[in-house]
Design an enzyme around this catalytic site. Sequence first.
Site, PDB file in Angstrom:
ATOM      1  N   ARG A   1       1.030  -1.299   0.055  1.00  0.00           N
ATOM      2  CA  ARG A   1      -0.177  -0.106   0.060  1.00  0.00           C
ATOM      3  C   ARG A   1       0.830   1.176  -0.088  1.00  0.00           C
ATOM      4  NH1 ARG A   1       1.930   3.014   4.438  1.00  0.00           N
ATOM      5  NH2 ARG A   1       1.404   2.244   6.389  1.00  0.00           N
TER       6      ARG A   1
ATOM      7  N   GLU B   1      -6.351   7.244   7.886  1.00  0.00           N
ATOM      8  CA  GLU B   1      -4.936   8.163   8.546  1.00  0.00           C
ATOM      9  C   GLU B   1      -4.681   9.026   7.411  1.00  0.00           C
ATOM     10  OE1 GLU B   1      -2.230   5.638  10.534  1.00  0.00           O
ATOM     11  OE2 GLU B   1      -0.680   7.021   9.966  1.00  0.00           O
TER      12      GLU B   1
ATOM     13  N   ARG C   1      -5.368   5.583   1.089  1.00  0.00           N
ATOM     14  CA  ARG C   1      -4.298   4.619   0.941  1.00  0.00           C
ATOM     15  C   ARG C   1      -4.699   3.739  -0.301  1.00  0.00           C
ATOM     16  NH1 ARG C   1      -2.071   3.618   6.164  1.00  0.00           N
ATOM     17  NH2 ARG C   1      -1.094   5.473   6.753  1.00  0.00           N
TER      18      ARG C   1
ATOM     19  N   CYS D   1       1.378  11.067   9.556  1.00  0.00           N
ATOM     20  CA  CYS D   1       2.477  10.264  10.529  1.00  0.00           C
ATOM     21  C   CYS D   1       3.690  10.314   9.525  1.00  0.00           C
ATOM     22  CB  CYS D   1       2.008   8.763  10.553  1.00  0.00           C
ATOM     23  SG  CYS D   1       3.021   8.087  11.742  1.00  0.00           S
TER      24      CYS D   1
ATOM     25  N   THR E   1       6.311   8.264  10.124  1.00  0.00           N
ATOM     26  CA  THR E   1       6.831   7.135   9.651  1.00  0.00           C
ATOM     27  C   THR E   1       6.348   6.679   8.039  1.00  0.00           C
ATOM     28  OG1 THR E   1       4.820   5.957  10.235  1.00  0.00           O
ATOM     29  CG2 THR E   1       6.617   6.379  12.056  1.00  0.00           C
TER      30      THR E   1
ATOM     31  N   ARG F   1       4.342   0.689   2.506  1.00  0.00           N
ATOM     32  CA  ARG F   1       4.441  -0.502   3.267  1.00  0.00           C
ATOM     33  C   ARG F   1       4.196  -1.922   2.550  1.00  0.00           C
ATOM     34  NH1 ARG F   1       2.771  -4.127   7.466  1.00  0.00           N
ATOM     35  NH2 ARG F   1       0.414  -4.009   7.256  1.00  0.00           N
TER      36      ARG F   1
ATOM     37  N   ARG G   1       4.610  -7.230  12.356  1.00  0.00           N
ATOM     38  CA  ARG G   1       3.300  -7.025  13.035  1.00  0.00           C
ATOM     39  C   ARG G   1       2.345  -8.357  13.237  1.00  0.00           C
ATOM     40  NH1 ARG G   1       1.246  -1.586  10.162  1.00  0.00           N
ATOM     41  NH2 ARG G   1       2.926  -0.346  10.612  1.00  0.00           N
TER      42      ARG G   1
ATOM     43  N   GLU H   1      -1.505  -3.332  12.430  1.00  0.00           N
ATOM     44  CA  GLU H   1      -0.613  -2.711  13.421  1.00  0.00           C
ATOM     45  C   GLU H   1      -1.272  -2.887  14.890  1.00  0.00           C
ATOM     46  OE1 GLU H   1      -0.516   1.469  12.845  1.00  0.00           O
ATOM     47  OE2 GLU H   1       1.742   1.476  13.479  1.00  0.00           O
TER      48      GLU H   1
END
Length: 344
Positions: free
Chosen positions: A114, A213, A217, A259, A261, A268, A297, A302
């Site tokens: 993603r 988020e 995505r 975020c 990260t 990811r 994970r 997560e």
Amino acid sequence: MNQEFPTFPKECKSMLCKHLTKEVFTSLKDKKTSSGFTLQDAINSGVENIDSGIGVYAGDEESYDTFAALFDPIIEEYHSFSVDDKHKSNLNPNDLKAPNPDPEGKYIVSTRIRVGRNIDNLPLGPAITKEQRNEVEKQVSSALKSMSGTLSGVYYPINGMSEEVSAKLIEDHFLFKAGDRYLEAAGLNRDWPEGRGIFHNDEKTFLVWINEEDQLRIISMQMGGDIKEVFTRLTSAISEIEKSVKFSYNSHIGYITSCPTNLGTAMRASVHIKLPKLAEDMDTFKAITDKHHLQIRGIHGEHSESEGGIYDISNKRRLGVTEVECVQDMYDGVVALIAKEKSL
Ligand code: ADP
Ligand code: ARG
């Protein structure tokens, strides 16, 4: 909002607690970005959730400059990326060397890649208004109507979706969960479920989450370990969407995400993989994942646990490396994990 310097309990290990010194706090506490985002907004998730790994979110691209004294050291520590580095992008599947590492399907259950994306010139989820969020939903769902061939599909708003349907989509790993407390404290669940939803094709191999988020995505996934096929589908979908939506990107930190990260590639790439023997020796398992810059994970995403010796293994670095390198990190690590599992 509380203007006091937050105190963290001794057991707190977040990057926020490490990098928010009194001096940094004092230098930033009265600053505001043009969407009205403050230091208190940026740190609230990590202040309320002391078990955070990171603990901060950006409200807009400007937050990364305005609150650089806090964000820069976090970005540097997470991605090993310094303020003088430049991000680079490579979404060309021909550059990926990834023949299926498990053609017999003994270890890899499924593969998913993603990326996060946000629309240029709009605040990110933590600072977006209800009207702007609804506008994002409208613009993206309309752009997705022009996807063709195997990428064509239907947009399903969460508002009005039955409990049964959403529970099944979550259980089958297609849809995000509601009520995440880290997102809640970051202001990312405001006006829930309005403006949120999921688009997917018939086979559920191409999916787009809207206004979780990040505003988008974009996800490609399928059963088994054909990582290259998953990457190739993702890159064609991204190019299609980019024909009508302009994403927020800058040459220093790449794709802008809420975020830190996720900055850079915002990618990811993961497999769900069965490693029951290796799981009995977590030190060896972790030595391999650390060497290949991977994260472990659980199988419900997560902050979830592993079940039946199945783990979610993905690239940890996303900034300062290209998309091809992110997938290559995951691929090389998975090859090493399978070799170790076979030897046990
Ligand atoms: P994200 O990857 O979007 O940051 P999560 O870690 O919460 O967020 O994962 C989202 C969902 O995707 C979860 O349901 C998770 O189980 C599922 N998922 C992740 N990787 C895979 C995979 N390789 N195969 C199938 N499902 C996956
Ligand atoms: N804010 C959470 C924490 O600090 C999650 C951080 C990384 N994950 C994410 N989905 N952005 O632990």
